[in-house]
Design an enzyme around this catalytic site. Structure first.
Site, mmCIF file in Angstrom:
data_model
loop_
_atom_site.group_PDB
_atom_site.id
_atom_site.type_symbol
_atom_site.label_atom_id
_atom_site.label_comp_id
_atom_site.label_asym_id
_atom_site.label_seq_id
_atom_site.Cartn_x
_atom_site.Cartn_y
_atom_site.Cartn_z
ATOM 1 N N GLN A 1 7.999 12.615 24.252
ATOM 2 C CA GLN A 1 8.601 13.871 24.705
ATOM 3 C C GLN A 1 8.700 13.900 26.242
ATOM 4 O O GLN A 1 9.541 14.587 26.804
ATOM 5 C CB GLN A 1 7.752 15.043 24.197
ATOM 6 C CG GLN A 1 8.237 16.405 24.612
ATOM 7 C CD GLN A 1 7.633 17.505 23.761
ATOM 8 O OE1 GLN A 1 8.005 17.658 22.602
ATOM 9 N NE2 GLN A 1 6.702 18.258 24.315
ATOM 10 N N GLU B 1 18.831 12.467 55.359
ATOM 11 C CA GLU B 1 17.373 12.301 55.248
ATOM 12 C C GLU B 1 16.879 12.710 53.861
ATOM 13 O O GLU B 1 15.991 12.076 53.290
ATOM 14 C CB GLU B 1 16.663 13.128 56.319
ATOM 15 C CG GLU B 1 16.855 12.556 57.708
ATOM 16 C CD GLU B 1 16.297 13.478 58.784
ATOM 17 O OE1 GLU B 1 15.546 13.004 59.615
ATOM 18 O OE2 GLU B 1 16.613 14.682 58.778
ATOM 19 N N SER C 1 8.593 21.903 24.234
ATOM 20 C CA SER C 1 9.488 21.198 25.158
ATOM 21 C C SER C 1 10.753 22.012 25.416
ATOM 22 O O SER C 1 11.653 21.543 26.102
ATOM 23 C CB SER C 1 9.849 19.812 24.594
ATOM 24 O OG SER C 1 10.371 19.916 23.290
ATOM 25 N N LYS D 1 19.247 20.413 69.158
ATOM 26 C CA LYS D 1 19.178 19.467 68.030
ATOM 27 C C LYS D 1 20.252 19.709 66.961
ATOM 28 O O LYS D 1 20.561 20.845 66.620
ATOM 29 C CB LYS D 1 17.810 19.572 67.332
ATOM 30 C CG LYS D 1 16.642 19.096 68.135
ATOM 31 C CD LYS D 1 16.501 17.578 68.203
ATOM 32 C CE LYS D 1 16.123 16.929 66.902
ATOM 33 N NZ LYS D 1 14.776 17.198 66.476
ATOM 34 N N ASN E 1 12.422 13.117 14.411
ATOM 35 C CA ASN E 1 12.341 11.855 15.172
ATOM 36 C C ASN E 1 13.707 11.189 15.325
ATOM 37 O O ASN E 1 14.055 10.724 16.413
ATOM 38 C CB ASN E 1 11.352 10.884 14.506
ATOM 39 C CG ASN E 1 9.936 11.434 14.505
ATOM 40 O OD1 ASN E 1 9.690 12.469 15.127
ATOM 41 N ND2 ASN E 1 9.035 10.774 13.807
ATOM 42 N N HIS F 1 18.522 -8.348 61.870
ATOM 43 C CA HIS F 1 17.217 -7.994 62.467
ATOM 44 C C HIS F 1 17.318 -6.739 63.333
ATOM 45 O O HIS F 1 16.577 -6.582 64.299
ATOM 46 C CB HIS F 1 16.646 -9.127 63.318
ATOM 47 C CG HIS F 1 16.642 -10.451 62.644
ATOM 48 N ND1 HIS F 1 15.606 -10.893 61.851
ATOM 49 C CD2 HIS F 1 17.588 -11.436 62.597
ATOM 50 C CE1 HIS F 1 15.887 -12.090 61.381
ATOM 51 N NE2 HIS F 1 17.102 -12.440 61.794
ATOM 52 N N SER G 1 17.412 22.885 64.781
ATOM 53 C CA SER G 1 15.957 22.996 64.889
ATOM 54 C C SER G 1 15.619 24.434 65.245
ATOM 55 O O SER G 1 16.356 25.084 65.982
ATOM 56 C CB SER G 1 15.469 22.051 65.990
ATOM 57 O OG SER G 1 14.226 22.486 66.481
HETATM 58 N N1 ARG Z 1 10.272 17.625 21.158
HETATM 59 C C1 ARG Z 1 10.076 16.376 20.530
HETATM 60 C C2 ARG Z 1 10.407 15.241 21.476
HETATM 61 O O1 ARG Z 1 11.085 15.480 22.404
HETATM 62 C C3 ARG Z 1 10.973 16.287 19.327
HETATM 63 C C4 ARG Z 1 10.501 15.331 18.279
HETATM 64 C C5 ARG Z 1 9.350 15.891 17.589
HETATM 65 N N2 ARG Z 1 8.897 15.046 16.564
HETATM 66 C C6 ARG Z 1 7.668 15.138 16.032
HETATM 67 N N3 ARG Z 1 7.367 14.310 15.117
HETATM 68 N N4 ARG Z 1 6.834 16.035 16.475
HETATM 69 O O2 ARG Z 1 9.968 14.125 21.340
#
Ligand code: ARG
Length: 440
Positions: A320, A288, A22, A281, A109, A154, A275
């Site tokens: 993640q 937009e 990640s 234009k 975690n 409307h 354009s």
């Molecule tokens: N990159 C992980 C996430 O964003 C970090 C936590 C990873 N924890 C694990 N038990 N693998 O969730």
């Protein structure tokens, strides 16, 4: 490079490493990750789980990593699983064996949970600042253009309003959005650090210390919930979706108003494009794009709701996926608020065209009925009479105020000279009870 080699005998497949990492997304959590680790180290020393000397080495190492990332000397890249692994491995490289003690009493975690909460809290504060910037732009433009325009229901011309009042309606929406984001910050303001992987830790840690150091209101009440709660991201994404819905409605009006059909406003060249084929234009691309990007932010909300809906407690790697959705929506809403604010600052108002549209739309018809009611006609009868006046005006190609008293008296002998003052557009606004001029 991994934090969990011991249990494994075979190497991970290269493609699995790429799939799993990640880092290309969560690199932006580096400040929060280092702040979380610094608070954790202070707490470990406070609880005698590290010596003060070990604490100093870790703190200095973390500070040097932060400084080097900020200065560009250390690039966040390489074969690391995530930003947490990146920081911890660089720390151990710099400070030696003691670096391996950083993760005492902590799991990735609760680490990722605290990083995301800190990040979301900071960034939500910036969204509030950008909302205020837009509210200021709308208020300024409204004050400078207290001119009459047709109001619509409307998409049909309905009654006279002011441009100020119309912009003021959007200012109200963005003020509510700001309160919603403030409320989301208030709810998320709890510290998950110390929940461990899911069940706390056997070490005698003190969650109050990290809570105070990181500026949270309180520690979370439940460990299982602390590591697996992503409600605050959903809440912010839904707030962002509402902001985008408001921005999109405003964009739609700017697009209509700047069209050849309306010509109520002129957008600055800086926020328009031409354009490649039609030389005449001038397209309202910025508005937009904001309208278009609204779908993308709604998409992030639904993607994360869907990701979370089937997850048992506690942490699952599915989570993640929260980052890409949240970061993309955050960037989008931030850019759109900024661009909208500049578009509002630089647009010019064509009040003559607004006035002409009022005249062509019988926008004082309701006031003619009110006039008759004031003179004793029941409202339903007055409504009927004015309907017939409108048919007559359409045949004669005249506005109501352009009819003579003789013409008007054909419909009701209660209509006399004072009608003209009563149905004058400016008078409707200033003398009327709508308070439109006061409520910018
Ligand atoms: N990159 C992980 C996430 O964003 C970090 C936590 C990873 N924890 C694990 N038990 N693998 O969730």
């Amino acid at each position: 490079m991994k934090l969990w080699g011991g249990r494994f005998t075979d190497q991970a497949d290269h493609i699995m490493e790429q799939f799993n990492t990640s880092l290309p997304v969560d690199y932006r959590l580096f400040r929060e990750d280092i702040a979380g680790s610094r608070a954790h180290v202070t707490m470990l020393v406070f609880c005698d789980l590290l010596t003060p000397e070990e604490g100093d080495l870790l703190m200095n190492g973390l500070t040097s990593i932060l400084e080097d990332i900020e200065s560009g000397a250390l690039k966040i890249e390489g074969n690391y699983e995530d930003i947490h692994s990146f920081v911890e491995m660089h720390l151990t490289e710099r400070v030696g064996e003691v670096g391996k003690k950083l993760h005492t009493g902590r799991s990735r975690n609760d680490q990722v949970a605290v990083d995301m909460r800190l990040y979301a809290k900071n960034q939500a504060g910036e969204v509030m600042d950008k909302l205020q910037m837009l509210i200021d732009s709308l208020t300024e433009k409204a004050k400078a253009n207290n001119v009459i325009m047709p109001g619509y229901t409307h998409m049909q011309r309905a009654q006279v309003v002011t441009f100020s009042h119309h912009l003021g309606a959007y200012a109200q929406m963005f003020k509510r959005d700001k309160r919603r984001v403030a409320n989301a910050i208030d709810i998320l303001d709890e510290n998950p650090l110390g929940c461990g992987a899911l069940a706390g830790t056997t070490h005698n840690i003190d969650r109050e210390v990290t809570t105070k150091l990181l500026g949270f209101h309180k520690p979370v009440d439940n460990f299982l919930d602390g590591v697996s709660d992503r409600d605050y991201l959903l809440e912010l994404l839904s707030d962002f979706s509402i902001i985008m819905m408001h921005l999109s409605r405003l964009s739609e009006e700017l697009i209509l108003w700047s069209s050849q059909e309306f010509k109520f406003i002129t957008m600055a060249d800086a926020y328009s494009t031409g354009s490649s084929i039609m030389p005449q234009k001038k397209n309202p691309d910025a508005a937009e794009l904001i309208r278009g990007k609204t779908g993308r932010v709604y998409g992030s909300l639904f993607a994360l709701l869907t990701t979370l809906k089937g997850l048992p407690l506690t942490y699952n790697k599915d989570m993640q996926e929260d980052k890409e959705q949240f970061f993309d929506a955050l960037d989008t809403v931030g850019d759109c608020l900024l661009i909208m604010s500049k578009m509002i600052d630089t647009l010019t108002v064509n009040d003559d065209n607004m006035k002409a549209a009022i005249k062509g739309g019988f926008l004082n018809a309701t006031e003619v009925a009110d006039y008759l009611v004031a003179k004793g006609t029941p409202f339903r009868d007055a409504h009927e009479i004015v309907g017939r006046i409108i048919i007559y005006c359409e045949e004669q190609k005249k506005a109501i105020e352009d009819l003579t008293i003789a013409e008007l008296a054909q419909f009701s002998d209660l209509i006399v000279d004072d009608i003209y003052e009563y149905i004058d557009y400016e008078n409707i606004i200033t003398k009327g009870n709508k308070g439109l001029l006061k409520q910018v």
